[in-house]
Design an enzyme around this catalytic site. Structure first.
Site, short mmCIF file in Angstrom:
data_model
loop_
_atom_site.label_atom_id
_atom_site.label_comp_id
_atom_site.label_asym_id
_atom_site.label_seq_id
_atom_site.Cartn_x
_atom_site.Cartn_y
_atom_site.Cartn_z
N GLU A 82 -8.63 -9.73 5.35
CA GLU A 82 -8.98 -8.35 4.97
C GLU A 82 -10.42 -8.27 4.48
O GLU A 82 -10.84 -9.06 3.61
CB GLU A 82 -8.02 -7.87 3.86
N GLU B 4 -0.10 -12.74 -0.76
CA GLU B 4 -1.56 -12.82 -0.88
C GLU B 4 -1.98 -14.15 -1.51
O GLU B 4 -1.31 -14.67 -2.38
CB GLU B 4 -2.08 -11.68 -1.77
N SER C 71 0.83 -1.20 0.00
CA SER C 71 0.00 0.00 0.00
C SER C 71 0.87 1.26 0.00
O SER C 71 0.35 2.36 -0.15
CB SER C 71 -0.94 0.00 1.21
O1 KIV Z 1 -0.18 -3.32 1.67
C1 KIV Z 1 -0.91 -3.30 2.66
O2 KIV Z 1 -0.95 -2.35 3.43
C2 KIV Z 1 -1.73 -4.47 2.89
C3 KIV Z 1 -2.89 -4.30 3.81
C4 KIV Z 1 -3.96 -3.50 3.18
C5 KIV Z 1 -3.39 -5.60 4.26
O3 KIV Z 1 -1.50 -5.49 2.31
#
Ligand code: KIV
Length: 286
Positions: free
Chosen positions: A197, A130, A61
């Site tokens: 999530e 993931e 993210s």
């Molecule tokens: O990249 C991230 O922050 C994540 C979360 C949203 C779980 O994978």
């Protein structure tokens, strides 16, 4: 108290020992919930560590929160390793997890092991990838290489197109059945931790209760072993063109407004010549 004294007093209050996999397993046994956030750079990771956060995810993210992209699929290993190093150099106590970016583990077990190894060399305690059943060979390979691995189920942003966008997962019995098979498969493959999530609390509970390993949630309700939030959602550091606060996140402060206000005062001071004042000059004559 000045800013440094305040930071020192927070640092004194937190449990000093480094958080390890053993700590996380014990916390689960005792029913102690882990406070888990994302961080992407040295100063915010340092603040999180001083505040006593137990777990830090260097999330992909970073693409949206920090680098101005609209998708997590835009970041690569070089981005993630640079940000992971900044975080691990800052952290003394929290358990740090490096998020494996899109196409760093999907293609082969070998790629997964080599790329996961780069996160560990950058100082991370674990890696996250993931997916459910379809990534179990990768999980097994990384675990066999000696690494701590977190799985990630539910809303998995790297496969957003397959999920038809940001949607709550596990809402129907059929979806929940698939997720249950996935979490059991992750545990069987050796995953040490799992993140859920975006799902209803009942689904979060059902999945949490299906395995022995610690299970954390982001928007997955209260019946899990700890809560993850995106740092920028908590502190109000968002440009609304890139990010909107999700409904499950709680805002604790508005850092964005504090920064804008400070910078606009700086602009005024420069223009009015109130800055630099004599106290900001180097002393001494040429
Ligand atoms: O990249 C991230 O922050 C994540 C979360 C949203 C779980 O994978």
């Amino acid at each position: 108290m000045n800013a440094k004294q305040k930071q020192d007093s927070h640092a004194l209050k937190r449990e000093p020992r480094k958080v390890t996999l053993h700590t996380l397993r014990n916390m689960k046994i005792k029913g102690d919930k882990a406070a888990f956030i994302t961080a992407y750079d040295y100063p915010t990771a340092r603040y999180a560590d001083i505040a006593g956060v137990d777990m830090i995810l260097v999330g992909d993210s970073v693409a949206n929160t920090t680098l101005g992209y609209t998708s997590t699929t835009c970041v690569d290993m070089e981005d993630m390793i640079r940000h992971s190093g900044a975080v691990t150099r800052a952290v003394e106590r929290a358990f740090v997890i490096g998020d494996m970016p899109f196409m760093s583990y999907q293609q082969s077990d070998e790629a997964a092991v080599v790329n996961a190894g780069r996160f560990i060399k950058a100082g991370c305690d674990a890696v996250k990838c993931e997916g459910g059943k379809r990534v179990t060979p990768r999980i097994r390979a990384m675990v066999n290489a000696g690494m701590v691995v977190m799985g990630h189920l539910g809303l998995t942003p790297q496969s957003l197109a397959q999920l038809s966008g940001y949607r709550v997962q596990g809402k129907t019995a059929a979806q929940l059945d698939i997720l249950r098979e996935d979490i059991v498969a992750l545990e069987k493959a050796g995953a040490h931790l799992v993140l859920l999530e975006a799902m209803p609390p009942e689904a979060g509970k059902e999945l949490h209760d299906s395995v022995e390993i610690p299970v954390y949630g982001i928007g997955a309700g209260p019946h899990v072993d700890g809560q993850l939030l995106i740092l920028h959602d908590i502190i109000g550091m968002q440009d609304t063109t890139l990010l909107r606060k999700p409904s499950f996140a709680k805002r604790y402060t508005e850092v964005g407004n504090i920064i804008i206000e400070a910078l606009s005062r700086y602009c005024e001071d420069v223009r009015s010549e109130a800055f630099p004042a004599e106290e900001h000059w180097y002393k001494g004559r040429i």
